[in-house]
Every structure is written in structure tokens, then in C-alpha cells.
Design an enzyme around this catalytic site. Structure first.
Site, PDB file in Angstrom:
ATOM      1  N   GLU A   1       0.419   5.189   0.845  1.00 14.87           N
ATOM      2  CA  GLU A   1      -0.658   6.206   1.314  1.00 14.87           C
ATOM      3  C   GLU A   1      -0.386   7.594   0.672  1.00 14.87           C
ATOM      4  O   GLU A   1       0.823   7.665   0.084  1.00 14.87           O
ATOM      5  CB  GLU A   1      -0.885   6.087   2.696  1.00 14.87           C
TER       6      GLU A   1
ATOM      7  N   GLU B   1      -2.988  -4.809  -3.054  1.00 17.26           N
ATOM      8  CA  GLU B   1      -3.492  -5.634  -4.087  1.00 17.26           C
ATOM      9  C   GLU B   1      -3.236  -5.137  -5.460  1.00 17.26           C
ATOM     10  O   GLU B   1      -3.060  -5.671  -6.596  1.00 17.26           O
ATOM     11  CB  GLU B   1      -4.983  -6.195  -3.783  1.00 17.26           C
TER      12      GLU B   1
ATOM     13  N   ASN C   1       0.839  -1.099  -0.050  1.00 17.76           N
ATOM     14  CA  ASN C   1      -0.171   0.065  -0.185  1.00 17.76           C
ATOM     15  C   ASN C   1       0.939   1.305  -0.081  1.00 17.76           C
ATOM     16  O   ASN C   1       2.157   1.157   0.531  1.00 17.76           O
ATOM     17  CB  ASN C   1      -0.977  -0.024   1.168  1.00 17.76           C
TER      18      ASN C   1
ATOM     19  N   CYS D   1     -10.265  -5.255   0.520  1.00 18.12           N
ATOM     20  CA  CYS D   1     -11.362  -4.254   0.622  1.00 18.12           C
ATOM     21  C   CYS D   1     -12.300  -4.320  -0.843  1.00 18.12           C
ATOM     22  O   CYS D   1     -11.687  -5.136  -1.801  1.00 18.12           O
ATOM     23  CB  CYS D   1     -10.679  -2.729   0.703  1.00 18.12           C
TER      24      CYS D   1
END
Ligand code: THU
Length: 137
Positions: free
Chosen positions: A51, A62, A49, A95
């Protein structure tokens, strides 16, 4: 869902997900995620990830692993593993947006692998994680 012993592929993907998780850029949530997938050519692609100060611009592990697969010419996800956690490593259930991203490159045999530190391996099909997912035909 299927609980089973780690296969060689599972081991490889979980190790790759753990390794790339170390590079996660998550100063805002503190939740570090690594994802690794194997494509139809047997190539492994990983992502973490990333951010951003402008929060919606952040990207999931992912989705970044999938972007890497597509850039390398991969077309199909055979299996994908994601590992997350703020401290202790835990299974990172993708998610909703990532489920849709996985669906795009999945077939009925694609396995989404969820496991944490020392936990059993659970495999899901994308249909289990995203029933009646959207496809544009
Ligand atoms: N995150 C992922 O990378 N993948 C998921 O499937 C769930 C959430 C990231 C996004 C954000 O950087 C952090 O985890 C906390 O939500």
C-alpha cells in the site's frame, strides 16, 4: 468452480502465499494479502500487497506476483493462489483489476485457487471469474 482435495501444487502455492503474506505492507487497510503462482516452467513466483500513502498507488498481491513471473521470464500462469485477511486467514477472491491481470497470462487450463484456513480448495477458471474479459488482439 471445482471443490477438491489439495494437490501437491495447491499445497505448495498456498504455503508460499501464506509465507509471503507475512511481508505484506498494508498499514492503511490492515488487510494482508499473499499470492503465489506457478508458471509453465514449474517456477513459483510470489507477491504481497504494497500500500501507499497516496492510496491509488498501492498494488495488489496478485499483480506483484505476476510482475515477478514476467521479470523472471515466465509467460503463462498454470495456477495462482491468493490468501488474505485482516486477522484470520481467509480466501482472497481477486479484485476486478487482478482478474484482468491474470487473464493476460492465463489460458483455458489456468486455475485460480481460493482457500482459507482449514477450508476446502475451490478452483476457478479465469473465464468463470472474468467472463468475456478484455483482450487486445
Ligand atoms: N488486495 C489484494 O492484494 N488483492 C486483491 O485481489 C484484493 C485486494 C489488497 C489491496 C489492498 O492493499 C488491500 O487488499 C485491501 O483492499
Amino acid at each position: 468452480m471445482e471443490s477438491h482435495e489439495m494437490t501437491r501444487t495447491d499445497e505448495l502455492l498456498v504455503a508460499a502465499a501464506k509465507a509471503v503474506r507475512q511481508n505484506a505492507y498494508a498499514p492503511y487497510s490492515g488487510y494482508h494479502v499473499g499470492a503465489a503462482l506457478i508458471d509453465e516452467n514449474g517456477d513459483v513466483h510470489s507477491g504481497c500487497n504494497v500500500e501507499n500513502s497516496a492510496f491509488p498507488e498501492g498494488t495488489c498481491a496478485e499483480a506483484n506476483a505476476i510482475g515477478s513471473m514476467v521479470a523472471a521470464g515466465g509467460k503463462r500462469i498454470v495456477a495462482i493462489a491468493a490468501i488474505g485477511g485482516a486477522g484470520e486467514i481467509e480466501a482472497c477472491t481477486p479484485c476486478g483489476g487482478c482478474r484482468q491481470c491474470i487473464l493476460e497470462f492465463a489460458d483455458e487450463n489456468t486455475r485460480v485457487i481460493l482457500t482459507g484456513e482449514g477450508e476446502s480448495i475451490d478452483s476457478y477458471s479465469i473465464d468463470e471469474l472474468l467472463p468475456a474479459g478484455f483482450r487486445l488482439r
